[in-house]
Design a protein around this motif. Structure first.
Motif, PDB file in Angstrom:
ATOM      1  N   GLN A 263       4.404  -1.920   1.003  1.00  0.00           N
ATOM      2  CA  GLN A 263       4.268  -1.782   2.457  1.00  0.00           C
ATOM      3  C   GLN A 263       3.280  -2.784   3.065  1.00  0.00           C
ATOM      4  N   THR A 265      -0.013  -3.821   2.492  1.00  0.00           N
ATOM      5  CA  THR A 265      -1.357  -3.391   2.891  1.00  0.00           C
ATOM      6  C   THR A 265      -2.455  -4.232   2.234  1.00  0.00           C
ATOM      7  N   SER A 268      -6.134  -4.889   3.551  1.00  0.00           N
ATOM      8  CA  SER A 268      -6.361  -3.994   4.689  1.00  0.00           C
ATOM      9  C   SER A 268      -7.198  -2.778   4.295  1.00  0.00           C
ATOM     10  N   VAL A 270      -7.337   1.138   4.489  1.00  0.00           N
ATOM     11  CA  VAL A 270      -6.357   2.213   4.660  1.00  0.00           C
ATOM     12  C   VAL A 270      -7.064   3.562   4.574  1.00  0.00           C
ATOM     13  N   LYS A 271      -6.514   4.538   5.274  1.00  0.00           N
ATOM     14  CA  LYS A 271      -7.035   5.899   5.226  1.00  0.00           C
ATOM     15  C   LYS A 271      -6.361   6.662   4.094  1.00  0.00           C
ATOM     16  N   THR A 274      -2.394   7.186   3.351  1.00  0.00           N
ATOM     17  CA  THR A 274      -1.542   6.093   3.837  1.00  0.00           C
ATOM     18  C   THR A 274      -0.504   5.733   2.773  1.00  0.00           C
ATOM     19  N   LEU A 276       1.413   3.387   0.671  1.00  0.00           N
ATOM     20  CA  LEU A 276       1.226   2.008   0.227  1.00  0.00           C
ATOM     21  C   LEU A 276       2.534   1.393  -0.256  1.00  0.00           C
ATOM     22  N   LYS A 291       0.744   7.024  -2.236  1.00  0.00           N
ATOM     23  CA  LYS A 291      -0.225   7.183  -1.153  1.00  0.00           C
ATOM     24  C   LYS A 291      -1.637   6.825  -1.614  1.00  0.00           C
ATOM     25  N   ALA A 292      -2.455   6.375  -0.665  1.00  0.00           N
ATOM     26  CA  ALA A 292      -3.848   6.059  -0.967  1.00  0.00           C
ATOM     27  C   ALA A 292      -4.597   7.349  -1.304  1.00  0.00           C
ATOM     28  N   ASP A 295      -9.971   6.790   1.359  1.00  0.00           N
ATOM     29  CA  ASP A 295     -10.169   5.681   2.283  1.00  0.00           C
ATOM     30  C   ASP A 295     -10.664   4.475   1.486  1.00  0.00           C
ATOM     31  N   TYR A 297     -10.355  -0.251   0.909  1.00  0.00           N
ATOM     32  CA  TYR A 297      -9.679  -1.537   1.075  1.00  0.00           C
ATOM     33  C   TYR A 297      -8.751  -1.780  -0.113  1.00  0.00           C
TER      34      TYR A 297
END
Length: 322
Positions: A263, A265, A268, A270-271, A274, A276, A291-292, A295, A297
């Protein structure tokens, strides 16, 4: 202050104000053809530090080769004072074969300090460490991610190194990671010789990325300006923001095998939660979201279209150091 001290590399004398390319020849190819590794030296007549810019210690990491090439072709390597040594390709064997390793199967970055009578990779490590590094005060060694893993531009340095942290602040890559020196690595052996070495990571193997190359070249110009070695004709591009220091990070691994739909990222913030990537099978039976877990980078992303369960696919920061 005028410099009158000559330096000697592989038996060749380089005087202040002189430029010279020395070909390191340790071994021939299996067809007896000579294999030369060019070492490009530029010296000022004014006294100053000696800085090394090297790349290609892994033969397939050509983004670093491109950065050092640009330093030479743009004449950034022509110092206002001191000496600049450029080695665009250390592992010429691997570069020719588009391979990370030496022909003997060894990782050159794990055999330092090497041996005069050891394996082929070990002999190369030995000559680099004995012929070049004793002359060097500062160094930046350029790398890229392996196995389709794309690194956001980042500097890596050993923790608890105030002088290196100052240099990393000056380089000002988007990210700076604390990373312990690995036994057998070029960086580890250089540190033992009191060489202040930064390791740059950016992009992926067998790839040239323009934005990664720009980040590397701009960082070098900032470092040379800091050392009062940069010719004034070269403009220094200041970053709008300061480098983000990452103290802890971790890998996110694939929970199943399949086709990876990234996706985009990389680089970036990300929370937690998110998405990915999405892993799918080829037959339209499932889609699984990655998913992340927190939180952070995204500092590395696996850009391979096919992954297996357990593969490292994203590297995410966990805590930040101010």
């Amino acid at each position: 202050m005028k410099n009158t001290t000559p330096i000697t590399i592989l038996g060749e004398v380089i005087l202040p104000g002189q430029s010279k390319t020395i070909d390191m020849e340790i071994a021939k190819l299996h067809n007896t053809a000579k294999l030369k590794i060019p070492i490009i030296i530029q010296r000022s007549k004014i006294d100053g530090p000696t800085v090394l810019f090297s790349a290609g210690i892994h033969g397939d990491e050509i983004n670093g080769v491109e950065i050092v090439r640009q330093l030479i072709t743009k004449k950034i390597n022509k110092p206002k004072r001191g000496t600049i040594i450029c080695i665009p390709i250390i592992n010429m064997f691997g570069f020719i074969n588009m391979s990370r390793q030496f022909p003997d199967g060894r990782d050159l970055n794990r055999v330092f300090p090497g041996s005069k009578k050891g394996s082929l990779a070990s002999r190369f490590a030995y000559h680099i460490l004995t012929e070049i590094m004793p002359l060097v005060d500062y160094a930046v060694d350029f790398h890229a991610g392996g196995a389709s893993r794309f690194n956001a531009p980042q500097i890596r340095l050993a923790p608890n190194s105030p002088e290196l942290k100052e240099l990393a602040d000056v380089f000002n890559a988007p990210f700076t990671l604390f990373s312990k020196n690995i036994a057998g690595s070029f960086r580890n052996s250089s540190q033992k010789l009191n060489v202040k070495m930064l390791l740059f990571e950016g992009g992926k193997s067998l790839d040239i990325n323009e934005s990664i190359a720009d980040a590397g070249v701009d960082g070098v110009k900032r470092v040379l300006a800091h050392l009062e070695m940069l010719d004034p004709k070269h403009l220094v591009k200041e970053q709008a923001s300061k480098t983000i220091y990452i103290e802890k990070s971790g890998w996110i691994r694939a929970k199943c095998s399949g086709l990876l739909h990234d996706q985009n990222t990389i680089g970036s913030f990300v929370k937690k939660g998110t998405i990915l990537a999405i892993i799918t099978d080829p037959f339209g039976k499932f889609e699984r979201k990655i998913k992340a877990p927190n939180d952070g980078y995204i500092i590395n992303a696996n850009l391979s279209p096919i992954v297996y369960q357990g593969d490292a696919i994203y590297h995410i920061s966990k805590t930040l150091e101010k």
